[in-house]
Motif scaffolding. Sequence first.
Motif, PDB file in Angstrom:
ATOM      1  N   ASP A 144     -42.394  11.480  52.657  1.00  0.00           N
ATOM      2  CA  ASP A 144     -43.294  10.394  52.283  1.00  0.00           C
ATOM      3  C   ASP A 144     -42.616   9.509  51.237  1.00  0.00           C
ATOM      4  OD1 ASP A 144     -45.667   8.839  51.868  1.00  0.00           O
ATOM      5  OD2 ASP A 144     -46.252  10.191  50.249  1.00  0.00           O
ATOM      6  N   ALA A 145     -42.082  10.110  50.186  1.00  0.00           N
ATOM      7  CA  ALA A 145     -41.406   9.346  49.136  1.00  0.00           C
ATOM      8  C   ALA A 145     -40.190   8.608  49.693  1.00  0.00           C
ATOM      9  CB  ALA A 145     -40.988  10.291  48.001  1.00  0.00           C
ATOM     10  N   HIS A 146     -39.437   9.269  50.552  1.00  0.00           N
ATOM     11  CA  HIS A 146     -38.233   8.649  51.127  1.00  0.00           C
ATOM     12  C   HIS A 146     -38.576   7.425  51.976  1.00  0.00           C
ATOM     13  CE1 HIS A 146     -34.306   8.182  52.909  1.00  0.00           C
ATOM     14  NE2 HIS A 146     -34.844   8.269  54.113  1.00  0.00           N
ATOM     15  N   LEU A 147     -39.640   7.504  52.766  1.00  0.00           N
ATOM     16  CA  LEU A 147     -39.982   6.392  53.659  1.00  0.00           C
ATOM     17  C   LEU A 147     -40.445   5.154  52.893  1.00  0.00           C
ATOM     18  CD1 LEU A 147     -41.671   8.207  56.668  1.00  0.00           C
ATOM     19  CD2 LEU A 147     -39.340   7.324  56.491  1.00  0.00           C
ATOM     20  N   TRP A 148     -40.841   5.307  51.637  1.00  0.00           N
ATOM     21  CA  TRP A 148     -41.187   4.136  50.827  1.00  0.00           C
ATOM     22  C   TRP A 148     -39.942   3.474  50.258  1.00  0.00           C
ATOM     23  CZ3 TRP A 148     -45.494   2.185  51.923  1.00  0.00           C
ATOM     24  CH2 TRP A 148     -46.647   2.954  52.115  1.00  0.00           C
ATOM     25  N   THR A 149     -38.831   4.207  50.148  1.00  0.00           N
ATOM     26  CA  THR A 149     -37.676   3.691  49.416  1.00  0.00           C
ATOM     27  C   THR A 149     -36.376   3.673  50.219  1.00  0.00           C
ATOM     28  OG1 THR A 149     -37.181   5.911  48.577  1.00  0.00           O
ATOM     29  CG2 THR A 149     -38.631   4.537  47.228  1.00  0.00           C
ATOM     30  N   PHE A 150     -36.415   3.956  51.512  1.00  0.00           N
ATOM     31  CA  PHE A 150     -35.178   4.132  52.281  1.00  0.00           C
ATOM     32  C   PHE A 150     -34.346   2.859  52.412  1.00  0.00           C
ATOM     33  CE2 PHE A 150     -37.920   2.619  55.615  1.00  0.00           C
ATOM     34  CZ  PHE A 150     -37.084   1.958  56.491  1.00  0.00           C
ATOM     35  N   ALA A 151     -34.950   1.697  52.284  1.00  0.00           N
ATOM     36  CA  ALA A 151     -34.204   0.437  52.400  1.00  0.00           C
ATOM     37  C   ALA A 151     -34.906  -0.650  51.593  1.00  0.00           C
ATOM     38  CB  ALA A 151     -34.101   0.004  53.866  1.00  0.00           C
ATOM     39  N   ASP A 152     -34.112  -1.547  51.016  1.00  0.00           N
ATOM     40  CA  ASP A 152     -34.673  -2.650  50.243  1.00  0.00           C
ATOM     41  C   ASP A 152     -35.311  -3.710  51.133  1.00  0.00           C
ATOM     42  OD1 ASP A 152     -33.902  -1.502  47.862  1.00  0.00           O
ATOM     43  OD2 ASP A 152     -32.000  -2.602  47.784  1.00  0.00           O
ATOM     44  N   ASP A 153     -34.843  -3.813  52.379  1.00  0.00           N
ATOM     45  CA  ASP A 153     -35.277  -4.898  53.251  1.00  0.00           C
ATOM     46  C   ASP A 153     -36.135  -4.437  54.415  1.00  0.00           C
ATOM     47  OD1 ASP A 153     -33.299  -3.527  54.552  1.00  0.00           O
ATOM     48  OD2 ASP A 153     -32.280  -5.310  55.299  1.00  0.00           O
ATOM     49  N   ALA A 154     -36.705  -3.239  54.328  1.00  0.00           N
ATOM     50  CA  ALA A 154     -37.524  -2.724  55.427  1.00  0.00           C
ATOM     51  C   ALA A 154     -38.754  -2.024  54.859  1.00  0.00           C
ATOM     52  CB  ALA A 154     -36.721  -1.765  56.290  1.00  0.00           C
ATOM     53  N   PHE A 155     -39.784  -1.963  55.680  1.00  0.00           N
ATOM     54  CA  PHE A 155     -41.035  -1.336  55.263  1.00  0.00           C
ATOM     55  C   PHE A 155     -41.589  -0.547  56.438  1.00  0.00           C
ATOM     56  CE2 PHE A 155     -45.720  -1.667  55.172  1.00  0.00           C
ATOM     57  CZ  PHE A 155     -45.953  -0.877  54.059  1.00  0.00           C
ATOM     58  N   LEU A 156     -41.926   0.699  56.196  1.00  0.00           N
ATOM     59  CA  LEU A 156     -42.551   1.543  57.218  1.00  0.00           C
ATOM     60  C   LEU A 156     -43.949   1.918  56.744  1.00  0.00           C
ATOM     61  CD1 LEU A 156     -39.838   4.062  58.458  1.00  0.00           C
ATOM     62  CD2 LEU A 156     -41.247   2.562  59.854  1.00  0.00           C
ATOM     63  N   PRO A 157     -44.974   1.262  57.277  1.00  0.00           N
ATOM     64  CA  PRO A 157     -46.337   1.613  56.867  1.00  0.00           C
ATOM     65  C   PRO A 157     -46.658   3.032  57.319  1.00  0.00           C
ATOM     66  CG  PRO A 157     -46.387   0.109  58.734  1.00  0.00           C
ATOM     67  CD  PRO A 157     -44.949   0.244  58.316  1.00  0.00           C
ATOM     68  N   HIS A 158     -47.068   3.863  56.374  1.00  0.00           N
ATOM     69  CA  HIS A 158     -47.360   5.254  56.683  1.00  0.00           C
ATOM     70  C   HIS A 158     -48.249   5.837  55.592  1.00  0.00           C
ATOM     71  CE1 HIS A 158     -44.133   5.746  53.756  1.00  0.00           C
ATOM     72  NE2 HIS A 158     -44.610   6.966  53.556  1.00  0.00           N
ATOM     73  N   GLY A 159     -48.733   7.040  55.845  1.00  0.00           N
ATOM     74  CA  GLY A 159     -49.532   7.711  54.838  1.00  0.00           C
ATOM     75  C   GLY A 159     -49.617   9.195  55.100  1.00  0.00           C
ATOM     76  N   THR A 160     -50.238   9.887  54.158  1.00  0.00           N
ATOM     77  CA  THR A 160     -50.484  11.320  54.242  1.00  0.00           C
ATOM     78  C   THR A 160     -51.961  11.560  53.947  1.00  0.00           C
ATOM     79  OG1 THR A 160     -50.095  11.771  51.902  1.00  0.00           O
ATOM     80  CG2 THR A 160     -48.157  11.783  53.351  1.00  0.00           C
ATOM     81  N   ALA A 161     -52.386  12.792  54.036  1.00  0.00           N
ATOM     82  CA  ALA A 161     -53.779  13.126  53.716  1.00  0.00           C
ATOM     83  C   ALA A 161     -54.117  12.731  52.283  1.00  0.00           C
ATOM     84  CB  ALA A 161     -54.019  14.613  53.948  1.00  0.00           C
ATOM     85  N   ALA A 162     -53.147  12.798  51.387  1.00  0.00           N
ATOM     86  CA  ALA A 162     -53.380  12.446  49.988  1.00  0.00           C
ATOM     87  C   ALA A 162     -53.731  10.969  49.819  1.00  0.00           C
ATOM     88  CB  ALA A 162     -52.146  12.782  49.153  1.00  0.00           C
TER      89      ALA A 162
END
Length: 150
Positions: A47-65
């Motif tokens: 979850d943390a990685h998918l928010w920060t994996f690239a400066d120019d990309a965004f992957l909308p996602h979430g968890t139960a939290a």
Amino acid sequence: MSAEALFYHLQHQPLEAMLPGLLMKCLDRDWRVVVQTGSPERCAALDAHLWTFADDAFLPHGTAADGHAEDQPIFLTAAGDNPNRATVRFLVDRAQPPPLAGYERVVYVFDGRDPEAVAEARLRWKEAKEQGFTVTYWQQGENGGWERKA
């Protein structure tokens, strides 16, 4: 069209390097995805990685939290749930698959340097064929790209 089971054999790059690209392809096709990890800790790390994996990309996602699971195009979990009504399920880190009926695609990602993970992938391959999935095997090349091998 029958459901597909795709097996991705990691050899040269870790999951964190290749997962965002595969997830972006899913979003480009308007597919809803659930990613099942092997543990809650791994789920939090991805979850943390998918928010920060690239400066120019965004992957909308979430968890139960995060809440609002039904609204997430990509949902990360360590359980067998499917709260976002995904039609594509990723199984990473040797996650134990839930019943897979109803998914259009099941994507197994396994570490080729882990003999137990390779043996488990062979078992999952056999199970997928028995369940009527069309199965394909993809091997990671040295540059991180994928080559269909079966």
